[in-house]
Write an enzyme that holds these catalytic residues in place. Structure first.
Site, mmCIF file in Angstrom:
data_model
loop_
_atom_site.group_PDB
_atom_site.id
_atom_site.type_symbol
_atom_site.label_atom_id
_atom_site.label_comp_id
_atom_site.label_asym_id
_atom_site.label_seq_id
_atom_site.Cartn_x
_atom_site.Cartn_y
_atom_site.Cartn_z
ATOM 1 N N CYS A 295 61.983 57.911 71.997
ATOM 2 C CA CYS A 295 61.131 58.587 71.419
ATOM 3 C C CYS A 295 59.764 58.242 71.250
ATOM 4 O O CYS A 295 59.360 57.207 71.260
ATOM 5 C CB CYS A 295 61.844 58.599 69.946
ATOM 6 S SG CYS A 295 63.435 59.248 69.654
ATOM 7 N N ARG B 93 58.146 57.990 78.940
ATOM 8 C CA ARG B 93 59.178 57.139 78.147
ATOM 9 C C ARG B 93 60.832 57.591 78.142
ATOM 10 O O ARG B 93 61.547 56.833 77.829
ATOM 11 C CB ARG B 93 58.935 56.916 76.556
ATOM 12 C CG ARG B 93 57.549 56.081 76.330
ATOM 13 C CD ARG B 93 56.926 56.270 75.111
ATOM 14 N NE ARG B 93 58.164 55.878 74.078
ATOM 15 C CZ ARG B 93 58.075 54.649 73.494
ATOM 16 N NH1 ARG B 93 57.156 53.597 73.744
ATOM 17 N NH2 ARG B 93 59.101 54.556 72.572
ATOM 18 N N TRP C 269 64.340 61.445 71.935
ATOM 19 C CA TRP C 269 65.352 60.900 72.949
ATOM 20 C C TRP C 269 66.590 60.744 72.279
ATOM 21 O O TRP C 269 66.938 60.070 71.261
ATOM 22 C CB TRP C 269 65.144 59.574 73.545
ATOM 23 C CG TRP C 269 65.699 59.180 74.695
ATOM 24 C CD1 TRP C 269 65.868 59.467 75.955
ATOM 25 C CD2 TRP C 269 67.137 58.190 74.576
ATOM 26 N NE1 TRP C 269 66.822 58.920 76.636
ATOM 27 C CE2 TRP C 269 67.443 57.904 76.104
ATOM 28 C CE3 TRP C 269 67.431 57.295 73.355
ATOM 29 C CZ2 TRP C 269 68.753 57.145 76.313
ATOM 30 C CZ3 TRP C 269 68.763 56.501 73.730
ATOM 31 C CH2 TRP C 269 69.073 56.271 74.992
ATOM 32 N N ASN D 221 60.634 57.358 64.796
ATOM 33 C CA ASN D 221 61.224 56.615 65.936
ATOM 34 C C ASN D 221 62.063 55.568 65.353
ATOM 35 O O ASN D 221 61.579 55.144 64.305
ATOM 36 C CB ASN D 221 60.101 55.885 66.841
ATOM 37 C CG ASN D 221 59.271 56.986 67.584
ATOM 38 O OD1 ASN D 221 59.738 58.018 67.727
ATOM 39 N ND2 ASN D 221 58.609 56.444 68.623
ATOM 40 N N GLY D 222 63.045 55.192 65.945
ATOM 41 C CA GLY D 222 64.011 54.189 65.519
ATOM 42 C C GLY D 222 65.388 54.825 65.128
ATOM 43 O O GLY D 222 65.762 55.967 65.291
ATOM 44 N N GLU E 116 68.914 43.283 91.344
ATOM 45 C CA GLU E 116 67.795 44.079 91.048
ATOM 46 C C GLU E 116 67.849 45.394 91.790
ATOM 47 O O GLU E 116 67.324 46.530 91.641
ATOM 48 C CB GLU E 116 66.368 43.281 91.281
ATOM 49 C CG GLU E 116 65.212 43.990 90.838
ATOM 50 C CD GLU E 116 64.816 44.925 89.609
ATOM 51 O OE1 GLU E 116 65.770 44.671 88.601
ATOM 52 O OE2 GLU E 116 64.114 45.547 89.388
ATOM 53 N N LYS F 140 67.673 49.427 90.823
ATOM 54 C CA LYS F 140 66.713 50.192 91.107
ATOM 55 C C LYS F 140 67.409 51.391 91.639
ATOM 56 O O LYS F 140 67.014 52.716 91.462
ATOM 57 C CB LYS F 140 65.776 49.726 92.096
ATOM 58 C CG LYS F 140 64.703 48.748 91.637
ATOM 59 C CD LYS F 140 63.515 49.235 90.883
ATOM 60 C CE LYS F 140 64.088 49.284 89.481
ATOM 61 N NZ LYS F 140 63.839 48.059 88.552
ATOM 62 N N GLU G 37 69.611 53.670 89.156
ATOM 63 C CA GLU G 37 68.735 54.291 88.105
ATOM 64 C C GLU G 37 67.967 55.353 88.658
ATOM 65 O O GLU G 37 67.813 56.583 87.884
ATOM 66 C CB GLU G 37 67.969 53.312 87.190
ATOM 67 C CG GLU G 37 66.833 52.626 87.885
ATOM 68 C CD GLU G 37 65.697 51.592 87.034
ATOM 69 O OE1 GLU G 37 65.843 51.949 85.935
ATOM 70 O OE2 GLU G 37 65.536 50.656 87.553
ATOM 71 N N HIS H 17 86.858 38.573 97.470
ATOM 72 C CA HIS H 17 87.831 38.528 96.735
ATOM 73 C C HIS H 17 88.131 39.530 96.004
ATOM 74 O O HIS H 17 88.560 39.641 94.683
ATOM 75 C CB HIS H 17 87.205 37.337 95.635
ATOM 76 C CG HIS H 17 87.265 36.032 96.074
ATOM 77 N ND1 HIS H 17 88.187 35.148 96.552
ATOM 78 C CD2 HIS H 17 85.912 35.206 96.635
ATOM 79 C CE1 HIS H 17 87.451 34.104 97.224
ATOM 80 N NE2 HIS H 17 86.321 34.202 97.140
ATOM 81 N N LYS I 295 61.918 54.406 78.880
ATOM 82 C CA LYS I 295 61.143 53.142 79.195
ATOM 83 C C LYS I 295 61.224 52.046 78.095
ATOM 84 O O LYS I 295 61.310 51.137 78.671
ATOM 85 C CB LYS I 295 59.702 53.819 79.423
ATOM 86 C CG LYS I 295 58.688 52.668 79.812
ATOM 87 C CD LYS I 295 58.982 52.438 81.279
ATOM 88 C CE LYS I 295 58.085 51.372 81.839
ATOM 89 N NZ LYS I 295 58.714 50.489 83.072
HETATM 90 C C1 F6R Z 1 64.998 48.889 84.964
HETATM 91 C C2 F6R Z 1 64.226 48.788 83.854
HETATM 92 C C3 F6R Z 1 65.017 48.139 82.433
HETATM 93 C C4 F6R Z 1 64.130 47.224 81.754
HETATM 94 C C5 F6R Z 1 64.931 46.921 80.304
HETATM 95 C C6 F6R Z 1 64.127 45.658 79.580
HETATM 96 O O1 F6R Z 1 64.320 49.454 85.931
HETATM 97 O O2 F6R Z 1 63.104 48.996 83.445
HETATM 98 O O3 F6R Z 1 66.178 47.677 83.125
HETATM 99 O O4 F6R Z 1 63.793 46.231 82.307
HETATM 100 O O5 F6R Z 1 65.206 48.138 79.839
HETATM 101 O O6 F6R Z 1 62.898 46.349 79.279
HETATM 102 P P1 F6R Z 1 61.843 45.556 78.763
HETATM 103 O O7 F6R Z 1 61.229 44.800 79.710
HETATM 104 O O8 F6R Z 1 60.717 46.416 78.205
HETATM 105 O O9 F6R Z 1 62.262 44.630 77.618
#
Ligand code: F6R
Length: 606
Positions: free
Chosen positions: A2, A27, A74, A100-101, A482, A486, A489, A505, A601
């Site tokens: 949000c 976000r 959100w 928010n929250g 990683e 990527k 997502e 395994h 985000k």
């Molecule tokens: C993936 C991504 C998330 C963040 C995770 C932590 O591309 O961006 O996995 O890394 O949500 O977010 P932060 O770093 O803001 O605590």
């Protein structure tokens, strides 16, 4: 997640609010809404869908209002819908609130209010906020007091904006465990959950602290604590440039941010390596203190946790202290063994991730010394930790993290070197080599980016796959994790990462003709072993893509060559082709790269 925007001043509010909301679109959200205050009434416009749609609705309701609050939602409690979208009003329609929250005790409050004849329209936790304020307002007839009493009842997290038709000259805001800032200027005051939303209007910001309640007038701010005692807060000058949050000619923010990595690494290194020994702002550890540390935890979520995994080896080898890397959401509920001899490092791009902040609070309670690494100045995590350090990646807008990850790995390596120098690590040649190699990284990344075209045919070849594996050993394994994150997502392709030796395994059972297997092979000591594992999938018909800094035979479908660097720093280079591959696969599928479905985000809820 949000987003909140608010404005009060001499300008028209709606364009400012819409602009702010669109800056927060990255976000992730599913509905949007605005409440403005005009001619003695509060007018609310909201719906499920994008900010563009909200704009269309508002075009039919022209207004000159210069006070307004706005929100992108959100969904957490209740599906995306007009009714569940914010702002929410109380039964009398006197109060309008965005939030928010999560109000964790909302069902108890709702029950209490329903017993007092209040009715509820939505499924949200937020709707209890205007109604509880209204309940207290009925007995106090004082807006500030009503809000403070309501805030004292809330359990959980909140950043709220409240407008009230009895007090048309102000917006009241309050926050706990959810970020909120107020930007000031001659033309009025700007409220936002994130600085980028209103950065084009001002650079002077108050970063609110937990339990702050603020009366925001067009040219005055009154700050209170929860007991309504006046307090003072200082402004911070934000150095980010508003243009740094525009796309600057790139098709998407993610691509722009991939290309910004040489710069963000240069800026994260800054002057830290200029002197004979590393010096870091805000830290002055002694040999005595560090020699007493018997355990380092590195705690984070998602990509930030992968940055921790990618640097475990550096800390362990240079500092000779055992390192445990864990997901914040697991760490905080497993009663980890922590005492005064523990050093706990928390990594968070946003600095607002609820689980990481929760884990940090726990480590502090148990006596650990805590260090926060964040990309956002003044973020909650930096205020909570004993010590904070910043990555200087600049605002990261795309939901999929790229430049924040490489900046985090860079900063963690520097931190490990800083510890090693204090602990008088004996291999000074290695320390020198690592410092030299750190400085070469930006140019090496530039070289990888120049060859981006190599990745496009691979993307075209595998974009329709339904499953992909990523393999790596040692330092390459976190990079496989990683790369896999990527890809899944932003392309919605199911992918998994494995330590290459684990494949036989179990998971190898899934390999058949044309199953894409992406491997990272950079550690000379381990490469023959990883190559044997890759041969095992080649024999079963897999399509093999290899990211390597070595000269391999042409027995594979695609080889992407990257420059060599020291082993500890390879995760910063080997991840770049994987970021590009995920990007081009997502484009090939016609998806919204910057705003992948279901993701946010900044994950400010558990
Ligand atoms: C993936 C991504 C998330 C963040 C995770 C932590 O591309 O961006 O996995 O890394 O949500 O977010 P932060 O770093 O803001 O605590």
């Amino acid at each position: 997640m949000c987003g909140i925007v608010g404005y009060i001043g001499t300008k028209k509010a709606v364009p400012i609010l819409l602009e702010g909301l669109s800056k927060l679109e990255y976000r992730g959200y599913d509905s949007a809404g605005i409440a403005v205050f005009e001619d003695g009434n509060i007018s609310i416009t909201k719906d499920e869908g994008r900010v563009n749609h909200l704009q269309d609705l508002l075009n039919n309701k022209p207004t000159n209002a210069n006070i307004g609050i706005a929100h992108t939602r959100w969904a957490t409690h209740g599906k995306p819908s007009e009714i569940n979208a914010h702002p929410h009003a109380d039964n009398s329609k006197k109060f309008s609130v965005v939030h928010n929250g999560i109000i964790e005790n909302y069902s108890d409050i709702k029950k209490f209010l329903m017993d007092n004849e209040y009715k509820f329209l939505s499924d949200t936790d937020t709707e209890v906020i205007p109604n509880l304020i209204s309940y207290y307002y009925d007995s106090t007839n004082n807006l500030l007091e009503a809000i403070s009493l309501a805030c004292k009842d809330f359990k959980g997290s909140y950043a709220i904006e409240v407008i009230c038709s009895d007090c048309p000259d102000r917006i009241i805001v309050a926050k706990k465990d959810s970020p909120l800032v107020i930007g000031t200027s001659k033309e009025g005051n700007y409220i936002a959950s994130d600085i980028p939303a209103v950065l084009s209007h001002t650079k002077d910001f108050y970063l609110l602290e937990d339990n702050d309640i603020v009366e925001v007038f067009p040219s005055k701010l009154n700050f209170y604590n929860q007991n309504l005692e006046l307090i003072s807060r200082k402004t911070e000058k934000i150095s980010w440039d508003a243009s740094s949050i525009e796309k600057n000619g790139f098709e998407d923010f993610m691509l722009k941010e991939i290309y910004e990595q040489p710069k963000s690494i240069r800026e994260t290194i800054g002057f830290k390596l200029n002197k004979e020994k590393i010096e870091l702002d805000n830290i002055s550890f002694t040999k005595e203190f560090l020699s007493n540390i018997n355990k380092i935890f590195i705690i984070a979520c998602g990509t930030a946790m992968h940055a921790g995994l990618a640097t475990k080896l550096t800390f362990e080898n240079l500092c000779k202290i055992p390192v445990e890397v864990d997901m914040a959401s697991e760490f905080r509920y497993r009663n980890p063994l922590i005492d005064k001899k523990t050093l706990a490092i928390f990594i968070s791009q946003s600095g607002e991730t609820a689980d990481t902040i929760g884990a940090l609070k726990l480590a502090k309670e148990k006596g650990a010394t805590t260090i926060a690494l964040s990309n956002v100045i003044g973020s909650s995590i930096t205020r909570e930790a004993d010590i904070y350090l910043y990555t200087h990646a600049g605002p990261e807008i795309a939901v999929a993290s790229t430049k924040a990850y490489t900046a985090q790995v860079t900063l963690l390596n520097i931190l490990a070197l800083y510890f090693a120098e204090i602990l008088e690590y004996s291999d000074t040649k290695l320390i020198k080599e690592l410092k030299y190699e750190l400085l070469q990284l930006p140019n090496k990344i530039d070289d990888i980016l120049k060859n981006y075209k190599e990745v496009i045919p691979i993307a075209k070849d595998i974009y329709s796959a339904s499953d992909v594996f990523f393999l790596g050993r040692g330092i390459d394994y976190p990079v496989a994790m990683e790369g896999s994150l990527k890809l899944k997502e932003i392309s919605y392709i199911h992918s998994e990462s494995y330590a290459a030796g684990e494949l036989k395994h179990g998971p190898i059972a899934l390999i058949d003709n044309n199953f894409p297997v992406i491997s990272i092979v950079t550690d000379e000591m381990l490469s023959s072993k990883t190559i044997s594992n890759i041969q095992e999938v080649v024999s079963r018909g897999a399509k093999t893509i290899i990211v390597t800094n070595q000269d391999l035979s042409k027995n594979f479908d695609y080889i992407i060559k990257i420059p060599k660097t020291h082993k500890y720093l390879t995760p910063i280079l080997s991840v770049i082709p994987l970021q590009l591959l995920a990007y081009y696969i997502s484009k090939e599928k016609g998806l919204d790269v910057d705003k992948p479905r279901n993701l946010a985000k900044s994950v400010t809820v558990e």
